[in-house]
Write a protein that holds these residues in place. Sequence first.
Motif, PDB file in Angstrom:
ATOM      1  N   LEU A 167     -10.180  36.837   3.631  1.00 48.82           N
ATOM      2  CA  LEU A 167     -10.393  35.809   2.598  1.00 48.82           C
ATOM      3  C   LEU A 167     -11.608  36.169   1.740  1.00 48.82           C
ATOM      4  O   LEU A 167     -11.566  36.096   0.517  1.00 48.82           O
ATOM      5  N   ALA A 168     -12.681  36.591   2.431  1.00 46.97           N
ATOM      6  CA  ALA A 168     -13.917  36.904   1.708  1.00 46.97           C
ATOM      7  C   ALA A 168     -13.677  38.067   0.741  1.00 46.97           C
ATOM      8  O   ALA A 168     -14.339  38.171  -0.290  1.00 46.97           O
ATOM      9  N   ALA A 169     -12.727  38.947   1.083  1.00 48.10           N
ATOM     10  CA  ALA A 169     -12.469  40.113   0.245  1.00 48.10           C
ATOM     11  C   ALA A 169     -11.523  39.811  -0.916  1.00 48.10           C
ATOM     12  O   ALA A 169     -11.188  40.707  -1.684  1.00 48.10           O
ATOM     13  N   THR A 170     -11.078  38.532  -1.025  1.00 47.11           N
ATOM     14  CA  THR A 170     -10.160  38.185  -2.113  1.00 47.11           C
ATOM     15  C   THR A 170     -10.790  38.538  -3.461  1.00 47.11           C
ATOM     16  O   THR A 170     -11.898  38.110  -3.767  1.00 47.11           O
ATOM     17  N   GLU A 171     -10.079  39.319  -4.240  1.00 52.25           N
ATOM     18  CA  GLU A 171     -10.632  39.686  -5.535  1.00 52.25           C
ATOM     19  C   GLU A 171      -9.543  39.660  -6.598  1.00 52.25           C
ATOM     20  O   GLU A 171      -8.451  40.176  -6.384  1.00 52.25           O
ATOM     21  N   ASP A 172      -9.834  39.053  -7.701  1.00 56.93           N
ATOM     22  CA  ASP A 172      -8.917  38.986  -8.843  1.00 56.93           C
ATOM     23  C   ASP A 172      -7.522  38.542  -8.425  1.00 56.93           C
ATOM     24  O   ASP A 172      -6.527  39.153  -8.807  1.00 56.93           O
ATOM     25  N   PHE A 173      -7.464  37.483  -7.630  1.00 56.06           N
ATOM     26  CA  PHE A 173      -6.155  36.983  -7.226  1.00 56.06           C
ATOM     27  C   PHE A 173      -5.518  36.271  -8.421  1.00 56.06           C
ATOM     28  O   PHE A 173      -6.083  35.325  -8.967  1.00 56.06           O
ATOM     29  N   PRO A 174      -4.342  36.715  -8.855  1.00 54.55           N
ATOM     30  CA  PRO A 174      -3.736  36.104 -10.039  1.00 54.55           C
ATOM     31  C   PRO A 174      -3.000  34.823  -9.670  1.00 54.55           C
ATOM     32  O   PRO A 174      -1.893  34.866  -9.141  1.00 54.55           O
ATOM     33  N   GLY A 175      -3.600  33.688  -9.925  1.00 55.28           N
ATOM     34  CA  GLY A 175      -2.959  32.430  -9.562  1.00 55.28           C
ATOM     35  C   GLY A 175      -2.609  31.613 -10.783  1.00 55.28           C
ATOM     36  O   GLY A 175      -2.825  32.054 -11.914  1.00 55.28           O
ATOM     37  N   VAL A 176      -2.092  30.400 -10.551  1.00 53.59           N
ATOM     38  CA  VAL A 176      -1.744  29.542 -11.678  1.00 53.59           C
ATOM     39  C   VAL A 176      -2.980  28.831 -12.231  1.00 53.59           C
ATOM     40  O   VAL A 176      -2.957  28.297 -13.320  1.00 53.59           O
ATOM     41  N   THR A 177      -4.067  28.818 -11.452  1.00 54.95           N
ATOM     42  CA  THR A 177      -5.294  28.200 -11.950  1.00 54.95           C
ATOM     43  C   THR A 177      -6.279  29.278 -12.394  1.00 54.95           C
ATOM     44  O   THR A 177      -7.483  29.110 -12.286  1.00 54.95           O
ATOM     45  N   GLY A 178      -5.762  30.375 -12.850  1.00 51.03           N
ATOM     46  CA  GLY A 178      -6.623  31.452 -13.331  1.00 51.03           C
ATOM     47  C   GLY A 178      -6.839  32.498 -12.257  1.00 51.03           C
ATOM     48  O   GLY A 178      -6.365  32.370 -11.124  1.00 51.03           O
ATOM     49  N   VAL A 179      -7.579  33.544 -12.640  1.00 51.00           N
ATOM     50  CA  VAL A 179      -7.832  34.658 -11.729  1.00 51.00           C
ATOM     51  C   VAL A 179      -8.996  34.281 -10.828  1.00 51.00           C
ATOM     52  O   VAL A 179     -10.014  33.790 -11.296  1.00 51.00           O
ATOM     53  N   THR A 180      -8.814  34.467  -9.503  1.00 48.69           N
ATOM     54  CA  THR A 180      -9.817  33.997  -8.557  1.00 48.69           C
ATOM     55  C   THR A 180     -10.417  35.132  -7.731  1.00 48.69           C
ATOM     56  O   THR A 180      -9.682  35.957  -7.189  1.00 48.69           O
ATOM     57  N   SER A 181     -11.742  35.156  -7.671  1.00 47.42           N
ATOM     58  CA  SER A 181     -12.457  36.005  -6.715  1.00 47.42           C
ATOM     59  C   SER A 181     -13.441  35.099  -5.993  1.00 47.42           C
ATOM     60  O   SER A 181     -13.865  34.096  -6.543  1.00 47.42           O
ATOM     61  N   PHE A 182     -13.792  35.455  -4.744  1.00 45.84           N
ATOM     62  CA  PHE A 182     -14.821  34.679  -4.050  1.00 45.84           C
ATOM     63  C   PHE A 182     -16.139  35.429  -4.107  1.00 45.84           C
ATOM     64  O   PHE A 182     -16.169  36.636  -3.890  1.00 45.84           O
TER      65      PHE A 182
END
Lengths: 303, 379
Positions: free
Chosen positions: B340-355
Amino acid sequence: MDPYYVQQLAIGLSLGMIYALMAIGFTLIFGVLNVVNFAHGEVYSIGAFAGLLLITAFGPPLLAVFLLVLAVGAATGFGLERLAFRPFRRFSDEASLKSRAMREATLMSSLALSIFTREAMELVFGSEFQTVPLDYLINEPIALGPVTIVTGDIIIFVAAAVMLGGLQYLLTRTATGRAIRAVSNNPLGAKYVGINTNRTIVLTFVIGSMMGALAGIMVGLYYGAIFPAMGFTPAVKAFVAMVMGGLSSIPGAVICALIIGVSESLATTFVSSVWADMVAYSFLLLTLVLFPQGLFGKGRDRV
Amino acid sequence: MTSVTGITRRTALGLALGTGLVIGGAAGAWAQEDPVVIGYQLPLTGNTAQYGQDFKTAAEIALEDFNASGRLPVPVEIIFEDSRSDAKEGVNIARKFVDNDDIVAVLGDFTSTVSMAAAQVYKQAGMPQLSQTASHPDYARISPYQFRNITTQAQEGEVNANWLWERGFRKVAVIAEQTDWGQAVVQGFTAPFEEMGGEIVYSEFFNRGLPDFRSIITKIQRAEPDAIYTGLFYEDGAQFLKQMEQLGADIPVHSTSAAYNQKLVELAGPAADDLYLTATFLPTSEGEHVQEFVAAWKAARDGQEPGQFPAQAYDAVNIMLDAVVRAWPDVTRESMREALAATEDFPGVTGVTSFDEDGEPEKQMTRARIVDGVFVEVQ
């Protein structure tokens, strides 16, 4: 006088009217059985939902909606008495009739029925606000000089006045009313003099619930907020008004409902709105400590 | 207690491995059939049930797509538990999830208050927790195990403070619901706005579900602000806007993404027009993912449009599933946290998400406004 305070006063009176609308039926039912009917808040929600269903299905004139809701309220009151109250009057021997435990068991049964009804409504309709057709809302503003009220204020005022006047007439001038007062005063005595106590109790529930249901749809349309838990807060306020008013005095409950409404609205001026909810509870405490008979009680009952 | 569970778990794993070696293929094949299990705590009944029900639908849409896609050789399962938006209940569920050795990660809860209460349990047990909505600043800082898929009020408040300032408002009234979240809304906005030289002329908290805002509105009018900044959800929002109109209070209203919901327009009608708010999700946006999700949601909900919260839940579930894929085949609570911590540039419906290192998402905010009952983007 500062128009600000006049406006707050007007808001407070309209809040108080809403509480009064609820308190009338609540106090009537309490008066005859001497127990709190915890399901009154749900009768209120049922009234609102019945009205809303009718509005969305047929779009009838407002008056027809109110009439149907009265009928639904009558049926609900009848059912409520059958399910939650009558089973505890099964035994007619003197010991059972005098037993407080038997009477107060209905506190629990009405609470149970209230929880059951609310959860069932949440399952069916969801707990969120229902969409109310905007044409039916009774919130057209009316400007009176510096003060703004809405059409609903007038409708609710008239309804509360008619209810109060009608009930006073019924209770003091008719045979039915005399029977209700007799049962309220001494159920056993009423039975001995030949009053059909069961019928009187059912009738009280029917009348009280009609008023509860009508209050529900009116307030629902006033705020445009109809949802299963809508009856809870007004029921609490109505309860406080009833206790303050001396338990069995309907005019007393109405006056106290107005006092609560105005105090809440004015309290928002001086303290945070979060604390305004404390007003009703403080009144409840003060009444219990300083006026054990309520402000308008007969002295017979201690709150 | 929790550490005992941890040891038992490791021992059990060792035993399973040992047995696997002895019995060979048969046990291996059986172990592979085991689904990966994720817990989801959310309010399915009670006052906030509508949000929880939305999350559940969103999670089911995401999960069904995922299991059909064959990205993992085993299915993923989500266990839903009803917290009723009650902190005590939330903690009970957290304990239950922690004690269930099959559960490798948890989604939820809805409110900051419940999420933060449950987070204490997850922190001690080393269970990764991803909330789709808990936006209180302190939530993600509780431990390295807390993540969220919503911007904090510190981020959102700053965007709004800039926006109100740009529109020329200098004296602002702030009202918010009396919750951890509401407090964060006020703080998140007040600090940057006052730093710019703005003035907060009135601030007030109210209990969620307050039916009558008229006393507060009258009080706001007396303070004569240029604009009102509100921290409320759509139901309170609808009541507030309707009563503003009733009292003829002609003051511009700004709000946060929490008010973003099509129901707001349905409930308030024309009174909702000209509400300004920030959002991370607009169902009208063009992105392919967005349109897929909107179509699936409409199919599940009789043609209704999804609001921002279900979109956030949908993304949160997908981020979680993505982490499962990256952690596979060694899916444990610890490896899930790392993934989870390594999530980077996840393309979702609420925009691109990184932690970032605190488990805070970095997202773009959209400025929106209601025009004739439709949320439109403000350029």
